[in-house]
Motif scaffolding. Sequence first.
Motif, PDB file in Angstrom:
ATOM      1  N   GLU A   1       0.826  -1.206   0.000  1.00 42.21           N
ATOM      2  CA  GLU A   1       0.000   0.000   0.000  1.00 42.21           C
ATOM      3  C   GLU A   1       0.861   1.257   0.000  1.00 42.21           C
ATOM      4  N   TRP A   2       1.980   1.236   0.723  1.00 44.91           N
ATOM      5  CA  TRP A   2       2.864   2.397   0.764  1.00 44.91           C
ATOM      6  C   TRP A   2       3.485   2.632  -0.610  1.00 44.91           C
ATOM      7  N   LEU A   3       3.948   1.554  -1.247  1.00 43.06           N
ATOM      8  CA  LEU A   3       4.557   1.683  -2.563  1.00 43.06           C
ATOM      9  C   LEU A   3       3.541   2.160  -3.604  1.00 43.06           C
ATOM     10  N   LEU A   4       2.347   1.584  -3.574  1.00 41.77           N
ATOM     11  CA  LEU A   4       1.312   2.015  -4.508  1.00 41.77           C
ATOM     12  C   LEU A   4       0.981   3.490  -4.305  1.00 41.77           C
ATOM     13  N   GLY A   5       1.028   3.931  -3.067  1.00 46.69           N
ATOM     14  CA  GLY A   5       0.713   5.322  -2.752  1.00 46.69           C
ATOM     15  C   GLY A   5       1.726   6.313  -3.287  1.00 46.69           C
TER      16      GLY A   5
ATOM     17  N   PRO B   1       5.708   4.942 -11.560  1.00 47.54           N
ATOM     18  CA  PRO B   1       5.474   3.975 -12.637  1.00 47.54           C
ATOM     19  C   PRO B   1       6.227   2.674 -12.396  1.00 47.54           C
ATOM     20  N   GLY B   2       5.534   1.565 -12.603  1.00 48.98           N
ATOM     21  CA  GLY B   2       6.136   0.252 -12.433  1.00 48.98           C
ATOM     22  C   GLY B   2       5.843  -0.396 -11.102  1.00 48.98           C
ATOM     23  N   TYR B   3       5.383   0.374 -10.119  1.00 52.34           N
ATOM     24  CA  TYR B   3       5.027  -0.215  -8.826  1.00 52.34           C
ATOM     25  C   TYR B   3       3.599  -0.726  -8.930  1.00 52.34           C
ATOM     26  N   ILE B   4       3.463  -1.854  -9.609  1.00 52.57           N
ATOM     27  CA  ILE B   4       2.154  -2.445  -9.875  1.00 52.57           C
ATOM     28  C   ILE B   4       2.278  -3.951  -9.732  1.00 52.57           C
ATOM     29  N   GLY B   5       1.160  -4.624  -9.900  1.00 53.12           N
ATOM     30  CA  GLY B   5       1.150  -6.085  -9.978  1.00 53.12           C
ATOM     31  C   GLY B   5       1.001  -6.741  -8.633  1.00 53.12           C
ATOM     32  N   TYR B   6       2.122  -7.074  -8.009  1.00 49.32           N
ATOM     33  CA  TYR B   6       2.157  -7.708  -6.694  1.00 49.32           C
ATOM     34  C   TYR B   6       1.386  -9.022  -6.670  1.00 49.32           C
ATOM     35  N   HIS B   7       1.648  -9.850  -7.688  1.00 50.67           N
ATOM     36  CA  HIS B   7       1.130 -11.212  -7.655  1.00 50.67           C
ATOM     37  C   HIS B   7       1.894 -12.068  -6.650  1.00 50.67           C
ATOM     38  N   SER B   8       3.016 -11.551  -6.173  1.00 49.13           N
ATOM     39  CA  SER B   8       3.807 -12.209  -5.142  1.00 49.13           C
ATOM     40  C   SER B   8       4.200 -11.171  -4.105  1.00 49.13           C
TER      41      SER B   8
ATOM     42  N   ALA C   1      11.483   7.690   8.111  1.00 52.98           N
ATOM     43  CA  ALA C   1      10.907   8.028   6.810  1.00 52.98           C
ATOM     44  C   ALA C   1      10.450   6.791   6.049  1.00 52.98           C
ATOM     45  N   CYS C   2      11.153   5.666   6.239  1.00 53.72           N
ATOM     46  CA  CYS C   2      10.854   4.444   5.476  1.00 53.72           C
ATOM     47  C   CYS C   2      10.329   3.329   6.381  1.00 53.72           C
ATOM     48  N   ARG C   3       9.708   3.692   7.477  1.00 55.05           N
ATOM     49  CA  ARG C   3       9.295   2.664   8.446  1.00 55.05           C
ATOM     50  C   ARG C   3       8.288   1.688   7.860  1.00 55.05           C
ATOM     51  N   ARG C   4       7.532   2.106   6.861  1.00 57.01           N
ATOM     52  CA  ARG C   4       6.546   1.198   6.255  1.00 57.01           C
ATOM     53  C   ARG C   4       7.210   0.167   5.347  1.00 57.01           C
ATOM     54  N   LEU C   5       8.506   0.307   5.095  1.00 56.94           N
ATOM     55  CA  LEU C   5       9.218  -0.629   4.227  1.00 56.94           C
ATOM     56  C   LEU C   5       9.989  -1.673   5.012  1.00 56.94           C
ATOM     57  N   ILE C   6       9.843  -1.677   6.327  1.00 56.34           N
ATOM     58  CA  ILE C   6      10.512  -2.682   7.147  1.00 56.34           C
ATOM     59  C   ILE C   6       9.839  -4.026   6.923  1.00 56.34           C
ATOM     60  N   ILE C   7      10.631  -5.046   6.598  1.00 53.63           N
ATOM     61  CA  ILE C   7      10.071  -6.356   6.269  1.00 53.63           C
ATOM     62  C   ILE C   7       9.922  -7.205   7.530  1.00 53.63           C
ATOM     63  N   ASP C   8       9.132  -8.230   7.401  1.00 53.26           N
ATOM     64  CA  ASP C   8       9.029  -9.237   8.446  1.00 53.26           C
ATOM     65  C   ASP C   8       9.280 -10.569   7.767  1.00 53.26           C
ATOM     66  N   GLY C   9      10.326 -11.260   8.186  1.00 52.79           N
ATOM     67  CA  GLY C   9      10.803 -12.440   7.478  1.00 52.79           C
ATOM     68  C   GLY C   9      10.067 -13.704   7.854  1.00 52.79           C
ATOM     69  N   PRO C  10      10.714 -14.832   7.649  1.00 52.14           N
ATOM     70  CA  PRO C  10      12.122 -14.984   7.251  1.00 52.14           C
ATOM     71  C   PRO C  10      12.335 -14.816   5.750  1.00 52.14           C
ATOM     72  N   ASN C  11      13.464 -14.193   5.406  1.00 53.48           N
ATOM     73  CA  ASN C  11      13.758 -13.937   4.002  1.00 53.48           C
ATOM     74  C   ASN C  11      15.252 -14.038   3.715  1.00 53.48           C
ATOM     75  N   ALA C  12      15.563 -14.514   2.524  1.00 52.36           N
ATOM     76  CA  ALA C  12      16.874 -14.322   1.905  1.00 52.36           C
ATOM     77  C   ALA C  12      16.600 -13.659   0.564  1.00 52.36           C
ATOM     78  N   VAL C  13      17.249 -12.531   0.325  1.00 49.47           N
ATOM     79  CA  VAL C  13      17.005 -11.747  -0.889  1.00 49.47           C
ATOM     80  C   VAL C  13      18.296 -11.679  -1.698  1.00 49.47           C
ATOM     81  N   ILE C  14      18.202 -12.044  -2.971  1.00 51.59           N
ATOM     82  CA  ILE C  14      19.322 -11.952  -3.906  1.00 51.59           C
ATOM     83  C   ILE C  14      18.945 -10.932  -4.970  1.00 51.59           C
TER      84      ILE C  14
ATOM     85  N   GLU D   1       7.614  -9.338  -4.646  1.00 50.56           N
ATOM     86  CA  GLU D   1       7.866  -8.279  -5.629  1.00 50.56           C
ATOM     87  C   GLU D   1       8.146  -6.942  -4.945  1.00 50.56           C
ATOM     88  N   THR D   2       7.688  -6.791  -3.716  1.00 47.50           N
ATOM     89  CA  THR D   2       7.954  -5.545  -3.001  1.00 47.50           C
ATOM     90  C   THR D   2       9.451  -5.347  -2.763  1.00 47.50           C
TER      91      THR D   2
END
Length: 380
Positions: free
Chosen positions: A219-223, A227-234, A284-297, A237-238
């Motif tokens: 929701e933060w990214l869409l807001g 351009p290009g911040y669309i889709g989110y079938h997964s 400023a970017c608190r809405r972008l903090i992730i909650d895992g578990p994740n490994a990102v390449i 993708e964020t």
Amino acid sequence: MCRLALKSADTPFSPYDVLTAMEAMQEGYDGSGLGLLLRGVEFEDFKLKPHHVVLSGIAHTEAAFHRLTDWMGGQGFQVKYVHEFERRPGLIEAKDRFNYMVRAYKMPDAWAGLTPEQIDDKLLEIRLAIRRDGDAHGGDITIFSLYRDVVMLKEVGWPLEVGDALGLSDGRLRARVVMAQGRQNTNYGINLYACHPFFIQGIATMTNGENTAFVPIKEWLLGKNIPGYIGYHSDSETFTHILHYITKKLKLPLELYKHVITPLKTEELDVHPNGDFLKGLRTACRRLIIDGPNAVIATLPDETCMLVMDQKKMRPATVGGRPGAWAIASEMCGVDAMVPDRDPALDFQPMRQHTVIIPPERKELTIWSQFDQFTLPQAA
């Protein structure tokens, strides 16, 4: 869980090499999707030039193929090369695949005076227009990328079977960087756009794990109406769009991606040499903090490769290699398959504070810690 594999090498290699590594980790995915990204692409019988771009996607019907061909020509793109896959369609479950499109175009002459940033914006605009057109015609076009020296392929099926079905072992298509994800479908319906890696303006990421903070991040990214911040079938993708936002929009160093998605605790920032800045960035970017578990390449347009993990470390990943060839994989056997002639004692598995970077020159790894001091770029 999914399985991830990346290889980066000075000498271009076949994507089939990475699919073989995926086979070594086959217990970690279910055949519901394979995604491949090739960067630094070389075709056996065609040399890409700086004014060329490559379109990757699928025309599911003949009418869609002709509609896209006519539309690209109307936009001023000139077809210079078409990669013809040696297809064995019987190995692919889906039947509505009229044409796998990997086509090199000369950019419109009218773009000759544009800056690289302006060209990136134009290419994104064109890709989004193609995607909208496909959606408007019942999904008869699936577009993965339109960019310089990048090819993307996505398909439902087991990695080696997809590779065999598209003839990827024939050596006609090579690259210096290959990313691959074998998907395990857990939360969503099977959709080709949901296969990792995800791509925007030269930036690509793939993830093993879950992002339970997906909805507020989306929701933060869409807001932002970027351009290009669309889709989110997964939900993964964020991660791509956050990396794009940090490096392209905020123009911050790559290392600060980790500070945004998994910021340090206040008591850690209190003693950090850049603590005041990082506290402001976290706010400023608190809405972008992730909650895992994740490994990102991730990979960038200059062929930089990156690996980060969250503090839970329940989705492991390992990096190993030697000067000139490096690999990242979900399991050590994947690294073994991609770079067997290395010293495995030097393999590295990052902790929660690390950002592991394979620079474009590929001489050695850069291991950066969130506790390290950094220097911000000077404003223009």
